[in-house]
Design a protein around this motif. Structure first.
Motif, mmCIF file in Angstrom:
data_model
loop_
_atom_site.group_PDB
_atom_site.id
_atom_site.type_symbol
_atom_site.label_atom_id
_atom_site.label_comp_id
_atom_site.label_asym_id
_atom_site.label_seq_id
_atom_site.Cartn_x
_atom_site.Cartn_y
_atom_site.Cartn_z
ATOM 1 N N GLU A 1 14.180 5.998 17.339
ATOM 2 C CA GLU A 1 13.670 5.895 18.700
ATOM 3 C C GLU A 1 12.817 7.117 18.994
ATOM 4 O O GLU A 1 13.249 8.258 18.786
ATOM 5 C CB GLU A 1 14.849 5.816 19.676
ATOM 6 N N TRP A 2 11.597 6.877 19.482
ATOM 7 C CA TRP A 2 10.680 7.983 19.762
ATOM 8 C C TRP A 2 9.727 7.588 20.875
ATOM 9 O O TRP A 2 9.040 6.562 20.795
ATOM 10 C CB TRP A 2 9.898 8.346 18.498
ATOM 11 N N GLN A 3 9.703 8.378 21.927
ATOM 12 C CA GLN A 3 8.798 8.186 23.064
ATOM 13 C C GLN A 3 8.824 6.754 23.589
ATOM 14 O O GLN A 3 7.772 6.129 23.800
ATOM 15 C CB GLN A 3 7.377 8.604 22.678
ATOM 16 N N GLY A 4 10.034 6.219 23.788
ATOM 17 C CA GLY A 4 10.203 4.901 24.377
ATOM 18 C C GLY A 4 9.995 3.738 23.433
ATOM 19 O O GLY A 4 10.007 2.576 23.865
ATOM 20 N N HIS A 5 9.806 4.010 22.161
ATOM 21 C CA HIS A 5 9.617 2.949 21.174
ATOM 22 C C HIS A 5 10.664 3.065 20.064
ATOM 23 O O HIS A 5 11.157 4.157 19.773
ATOM 24 C CB HIS A 5 8.213 3.010 20.562
ATOM 25 N N THR B 1 1.795 7.256 15.710
ATOM 26 C CA THR B 1 1.567 7.836 17.036
ATOM 27 C C THR B 1 1.050 6.808 18.037
ATOM 28 O O THR B 1 1.317 6.916 19.233
ATOM 29 C CB THR B 1 0.572 9.004 16.952
ATOM 30 N N GLY C 1 9.126 12.454 14.320
ATOM 31 C CA GLY C 1 8.133 12.411 15.378
ATOM 32 C C GLY C 1 7.238 11.196 15.219
ATOM 33 O O GLY C 1 7.701 10.070 15.065
ATOM 34 N N GLY C 2 5.920 11.408 15.204
ATOM 35 C CA GLY C 2 4.968 10.318 15.091
ATOM 36 C C GLY C 2 4.641 9.912 13.673
ATOM 37 O O GLY C 2 3.720 9.124 13.443
#
Length: 647
Positions: free
Chosen positions: A417-421, A491, A471-472
């Motif tokens: 899970e990263w930045q709402g995704h 990203t 991260g991305g």
């Protein structure tokens, strides 16, 4: 100081509230493999019973619900075909906080995500070390190097010949010990419910009335006070098998998988069709007590029992009725466990992934198991169903959303899970190449997890061996004869893309980030025909996403490490570059990651033929954990400093 970073319609819903072919980026598939498995509740217990009976009746076959399961409770030993063959939830860098500002610097459990601790065989707060091994909990004072307390975890279990498998979570002076039943205990207590017992769909709704003459048959949870001599201050037991657990702050959430307690008769004189008919008759006579898990809990002299109520049960639109998942929540800051505030989903899963504010349950979707070549197989396309729960607040988690992707997961590291995704890496069969893998990016849209983009075509003819999302960026290793390491730019959730690829012999089964835009891979070297040649540690330079490169490698011919399959066994100290890997030969190989490569420090050999399973750092000293004792080692030289044998 800083710790070392090891690196229902109604109430139910409100309660839950050949890799030579280049991979390609893809737009979302307008025709997903199956409807997203959104959860709905039941309006009544009678509706729940009817739904579970109908689904289970459609899924059952001549042999029951799964390969080899003809009668009895399918406990820890009865998992879907293929689930046991995959590595269990892989677990890596999580920096845990120290118990207090005066505690020495210390390593923490190598967990997947920060803020979501994972159960393991050993925990430390820098002052004390708590180990569960061979049915015993032991507490060691790190400063004096003395065993200060012991607790028999097998007390109350009769007829055992094997030690139960245990792990623990730690919060202040409280330890939550998770004890799986030993194999012969499961067999001795395997008493299926009488299928001729009249079904009463309303009786199960009372949580204060235990169902059936026997108590729950499954994992035990022990709340242990460590302030003085280790003392059990609370217990909990529930039907089923322990899937996994996560801890955020003082809240521990435990996921249990259970199957219907049904007895399917077997008569070899009958045809497969006749046996299936008989099995469906057994299901049609069963009551809700065959499905809903029973539980018992104690606190001091109190003893309580009950069963998960139908108001706590939800289901996806399509369910097989062959398995239930229950999420339990416990506050470790209190002196009791309580009833676990259960939330149950009529679905199946084999993977748990958690962050500081989310809990995901994922597993193969489809309507039941069918016999086929190579064992039991699901009809229709392979897919993975995913359920997300909001765990940002203490207490019972709230159901948030669900989704589905084609293919199957390797382990929890295939989720991120990263930045709402949510990024999901899967391998699927059925293409012209045989198998291929993909990374899907999902976003929450109401109560659905909807695909926004994906990269597919990875490792055609191969399968995923390891995944790491940082991260991305995403890294995926596939393997058949060579080891392609794919680098992906994630990203832009609408346009994820492949940026680079590196092919080498062998494979990495676990990937760990290293300072300086580098990645460490732990796995096996292989010859040109893909045959394993021994433990291999590879250092990759990934600063240029278009050109990943291997800087160095360390090879142990014929060797292996449990860290390949259980990242809890992997230790890395970013301040010194130290890497500690338990070897299958019993010792611990110490390496140092330098600016230019990998240096071999040496191998720690334990006295009394001990086989190391874990290692940890406290105040600059390495502690190697084994079933025979603890060894204290100078990590700079691999020289032994002290030995604490278990007595």
């Amino acid at each position: 100081m800083t710790a070392y970073a090891t690196t229902g319609t109604l109430l139910a819903l409100s309660l839950l509230a050949g890799s030579a072919v280049a991979p390609r980026a893809a737009t979302p598939d307008p025709t997903p493999p199956a409807a997203a498995p959104r959860l709905v509740g039941y309006d009544s217990c009678a509706e729940a019973l009817a739904g579970l009976r109908a689904a289970a009746g459609a899924a059952v076959g001549p042999w029951g619900f799964g390969a080899g399961w003809r009668t009895g409770v399918a406990d820890d030993v009865a998992m879907p075909a293929g689930a046991a063959a995959r590595p269990q939830s892989a677990l890596p860098p999580g920096a845990g906080a120290k118990a207090g500002s005066a505690a020495p610097e210390h390593s923490t459990t190598n967990s997947h995500e920060p803020g979501a601790d994972e159960p393991d065989l050993v925990k430390t707060d820098g002052r004390r070390i708590v180990v569960v091994s061979q049915g015993m909990l032991r507490v060691v004072d790190a400063a004096s190097r003395v065993v200060t307390g012991r607790l028999d975890l097998s007390a109350g279990e009769s007829g055992r010949r094997w030690w139960p498998e245990s792990s623990l979570l730690l919060h202040g002076d409280r330890a939550l010990v998770l004890v799986r039943p030993a194999p012969e205990v499961v067999a001795a207590t395997d008493r299926p419910l009488d299928p001729d017992r009249p079904a009463d769909p309303d009786r199960p709704t009372s949580p204060d009335r235990p169902e059936g003459p026997e108590g729950p048959e499954g994992p035990r949870l022990l709340l242990v006070d460590l302030a003085g001599r280790p003392t059990v201050v609370g217990t909990y037991r529930i039907d089923g098998s322990l899937l996994d657990a996560r801890q955020t702050g003082a809240t521990a959430r435990v996921v249990v998988r259970s199957q219907p307690r049904l007895s399917f008769p077997y008569d070899e004189r009958r045809s497969d069709a006749e046996r299936t008919t008989v099995n469906r008759a057994v299901i049609a006579r069963a009551g809700l007590d065959a499905w809903l898990p029973r539980y018992e809990w104690t606190a001091g002299g109190e003893r309580h029992s009950g069963r998960v109520g139908c108001d706590r049960l939800s289901r996806p639109a399509t369910t097989s009725g062959t398995a239930l998942l229950t999420v339990l929540s416990f506050d470790l800051a209190t002196g009791r466990l309580g009833d676990g505030d259960p939330v149950t989903v009529a679905s199946d899963a084999d993977t748990v992934y958690g962050t500081a504010d989310s809990l995901y349950l994922a597993g193969a979707g489809g309507a039941g198991w069918r016999p086929g070549w190579g064992g039991m197989r699901r009809p229709g396309p392979e897919r993975t169903d995913i359920y997300r729960f909001d765990t940002a607040d203490p207490g019972r988690p709230r159901y948030a959303a669900a989704g589905s992707v084609p293919g199957t997961l390797l382990n929890q590291y295939a989720l991120s899970e990263w930045q709402g995704h949510l990024r999901v890496a899967t391998t699927r069969a059925g293409s012209a190449a045989g198998t291929e893998s993909a990374v899907h990016v999902l976003a929450r849209r109401g109560d659905r997890l909807t695909e926004t983009g994906r990269v597919d075509g990875l490792g055609r003819g191969e399968r995923i061996y390891s995944v790491r999302f940082l991260g991305g960026t995403g890294y995926v290793v596939t393997f058949r004869q060579t080891d392609p390491l794919y680098a992906l730019d994630l990203t832009d959730p609408a346009a994820p893309r492949l940026t680079g690829e590196l092919k080498i012999n062998g494979w990495s089964a676990y990937l760990h980030p290293v300072p300086g835009d580098r990645l460490l891979g732990v796995g096996q070297e292989a010859d040109d025909r893909g045959r394993a040649q021994g433990l291999q540690v590879s250092l990759f330079d990934v600063h240029d996403p278009a050109r990943p490169a291997r800087l160095a490698r360390h090879h142990v011919p014929g060797g292996g490490s449990v860290a390949e399959f259980d990242p809890h066994a992997f230790l890395f100290d970013p301040t010194t570059g130290l890497v500690a890997l338990p070897l299958n030969t019993g010792g611990v190989r110490l390496l140092t990651v330098t600016d230019t490569g990998i240096a071999d420090v040496g191998t720690v050999t334990l006295p009394q033929g001990g086989a190391a399973s874990r290692s940890l750092l406290i105040d600059g000293r390495l502690w190697a954990v084994s079933d025979t004792g603890l060894a204290v080692v100078d990590p700079a030289t691999a020289r032994g400093l002290a030995w604490l044998p278990w007595t």
